[in-house]
Design a protein around this motif. Structure first.
Motif, PDB file in Angstrom:
ATOM      1  N   ALA A 169       3.666  -7.376  -8.626  1.00 35.56           N
ATOM      2  CA  ALA A 169       4.027  -8.342  -7.585  1.00 35.56           C
ATOM      3  C   ALA A 169       3.821  -7.737  -6.199  1.00 35.56           C
ATOM      4  CB  ALA A 169       5.478  -8.788  -7.766  1.00 35.56           C
ATOM      5  N   GLU A 170       4.137  -6.445  -6.062  1.00 32.98           N
ATOM      6  CA  GLU A 170       3.930  -5.771  -4.769  1.00 32.98           C
ATOM      7  C   GLU A 170       2.455  -5.705  -4.411  1.00 32.98           C
ATOM      8  OE1 GLU A 170       5.757  -4.636  -7.215  1.00 32.98           O
ATOM      9  OE2 GLU A 170       7.803  -4.521  -6.428  1.00 32.98           O
ATOM     10  N   ASP A 171       1.587  -5.465  -5.415  1.00 33.22           N
ATOM     11  CA  ASP A 171       0.145  -5.416  -5.157  1.00 33.22           C
ATOM     12  C   ASP A 171      -0.370  -6.761  -4.667  1.00 33.22           C
ATOM     13  OD1 ASP A 171      -0.276  -2.714  -5.984  1.00 33.22           O
ATOM     14  OD2 ASP A 171      -0.072  -3.377  -8.059  1.00 33.22           O
ATOM     15  N   LYS A 220      -0.491   0.348  -8.324  1.00 35.43           N
ATOM     16  CA  LYS A 220       0.769   1.055  -8.069  1.00 35.43           C
ATOM     17  C   LYS A 220       1.477   0.586  -6.809  1.00 35.43           C
ATOM     18  CE  LYS A 220      -0.996   5.167 -10.433  1.00 35.43           C
ATOM     19  NZ  LYS A 220      -1.293   6.613 -10.350  1.00 35.43           N
ATOM     20  N   GLY A 221       1.405  -0.722  -6.573  1.00 38.09           N
ATOM     21  CA  GLY A 221       2.168  -1.304  -5.477  1.00 38.09           C
ATOM     22  C   GLY A 221       1.528  -1.235  -4.116  1.00 38.09           C
ATOM     23  N   ASN A 234      -8.233   6.157  -4.159  1.00 41.35           N
ATOM     24  CA  ASN A 234      -7.953   7.523  -3.738  1.00 41.35           C
ATOM     25  C   ASN A 234      -6.929   8.121  -4.695  1.00 41.35           C
ATOM     26  OD1 ASN A 234      -7.250   9.918  -2.476  1.00 41.35           O
ATOM     27  ND2 ASN A 234      -7.366   9.037  -0.419  1.00 41.35           N
ATOM     28  N   SER A 235      -7.417   8.923  -5.640  1.00 41.11           N
ATOM     29  CA  SER A 235      -6.527   9.477  -6.662  1.00 41.11           C
ATOM     30  C   SER A 235      -5.607  10.570  -6.113  1.00 41.11           C
ATOM     31  CB  SER A 235      -7.353  10.048  -7.821  1.00 41.11           C
ATOM     32  OG  SER A 235      -8.260  11.041  -7.363  1.00 41.11           O
ATOM     33  N   ALA A 238      -2.447   4.993  -0.720  1.00 42.00           N
ATOM     34  CA  ALA A 238      -3.655   4.326  -0.232  1.00 42.00           C
ATOM     35  C   ALA A 238      -3.965   3.096  -1.079  1.00 42.00           C
ATOM     36  CB  ALA A 238      -4.836   5.295  -0.274  1.00 42.00           C
ATOM     37  N   PRO A 239      -4.372   1.997  -0.455  1.00 42.63           N
ATOM     38  CA  PRO A 239      -4.724   0.802  -1.232  1.00 42.63           C
ATOM     39  C   PRO A 239      -6.058   0.998  -1.951  1.00 42.63           C
ATOM     40  CG  PRO A 239      -5.224   0.466   1.080  1.00 42.63           C
ATOM     41  CD  PRO A 239      -4.514   1.793   0.990  1.00 42.63           C
TER      42      PRO A 239
END
Length: 333
Positions: free
Chosen positions: A8-10, A200-201, A221-222, A227-228
């Motif tokens: 939901a955050e994403d 991951k949000g 960006n692992s 970072a989006p």
């Protein structure tokens, strides 16, 4: 198949790019130069750019081949509207991040110069930066304003989708290879492989690209979980789309289309690589009689020469045809 998982955050943090990204266009243009698909769309551009690039761009071409994985400098630099600002970020990027991205390529054909990059050699990094600037100047620069206008228009459409239909309409409309099945975005790029990514949000930035082809590319960006994700998607589907976005002022595909008509201009472009009537018909998705008719008209105008070999008729450009295609004035006798 690429699967991007949303929370939901994403969804709340997913957005469209605010402006074109010249740095990304230069990298995708390098990759597109080595590809062989999209011939009816990109062939004229490829011929012009290949002749004008110097050998100094070879390292960049090795890192961005037409097939297989490419070096993720996109997340190393991060979205930026200025080429120079992006290049400066590249030059000052943490060497650990660059080394991490090079190691992640997992390719056996990397040039020895890549080892120097991984070691943080300033000369190798400067060489890479110079190559990016050259590709931008040759492949993007002649039409940077038209390209920016085209990508801004695409962004405006995606922004309207987001406003009127929400994230679902935005994601569904990005590209024909993209399918949204909540809460996962499916991208059909490599049918025999499956890759899963979780945002991951941090959300997703959708970025249109003139040279990203033929399917969207996802970058993350692992090393920075804040970072989006970056999703580049093709902003062209046809020769007309590309011609409208890439043509030096007063010359190039748009002028050629105005003079000859869209299909006939495409036939002339296709014949630049010496094509048979059947090949022209297949590449442009037109009927064989139509291809033959257009080739005959171009031959009568002195732009093509035709030679029969058995059942096939081979068409090549005359000197006048090539000068017209490339936008060069014919030399005076």
């Amino acid at each position: 198949m690429l699967r991007i998982h949303f929370t939901a955050e994403d969804l709340a943090r997913t957005r469209v790019a605010t402006s074109p990204w010249p740095f990304a266009e230069a990298l995708f243009a390098t990759r597109l130069l080595s590809r062989r698909d999209g011939r009816g769309i990109f062939d004229g551009w490829r011929r012009l750019v290949r002749r004008r690039l110097s050998p100094h761009t070879r390292l960049l071409g090795q890192l961005y081949p037409g097939q297989g994985p490419v070096l993720d400098l996109f997340t190393v630099v991060g979205p930026n509207s200025s080429l120079e600002a992006s290049v400066e970020r590249l030059l000052s990027a943490p060497r650990t991040q660059l080394r991490h991205e090079l190691a992640g390529l997992n390719r056996g054909d990397l040039p020895t110069r890549a080892t120097d990059l991984a070691a943080g050699d300033p000369a190798a990094l400067t060489e890479l930066a110079a190559a990016i600037r050259e590709v931008d100047a040759v492949a993007v620069g002649p039409s940077q304003h038209a390209i920016a206008a085209h990508l801004d228009a695409v962004n405006a459409v995606r922004g309207r989708d987001l406003c009127t239909g929400g994230v679902e309409q935005l994601l569904t409309g990005l590209h024909h290879s993209v399918v949204w099945r909540s809460p996962v975005l499916h991208i059909s790029d490599e049918p025999n492989k499956a890759h899963d990514y979780h945002l991951k949000g941090q959300g997703l930035i959708a970025i249109p690209s003139l040279f990203c082809w033929p399917s969207p590319r996802y970058m993350c960006n692992s090393l920075d979980e804040a970072a989006p994700g970056l999703l580049f998607y093709p902003a062209v589907d046809t020769l007309s789309d590309f011609a409208d976005a890439w043509a030096p002022p007063g010359r190039g595909p748009r002028v050629l289309q105005a003079l000859l008509g869209r299909t006939r201009a495409a036939v002339l472009e296709t014949a630049a690589d010496a094509a048979t009537t059947s090949e022209i018909a297949r590449r442009l998705d037109i009927s064989l009689p139509s291809a033959s008719q257009h080739a005959t008209a171009l031959r009568d105008a002195g732009l093509l020469t035709s030679r029969r070999t058995g059942p096939a008729v081979h068409h090549t450009l005359t000197r006048l045809g090539r000068e017209l295609l490339e936008g060069r004035p014919a030399e005076q006798a």
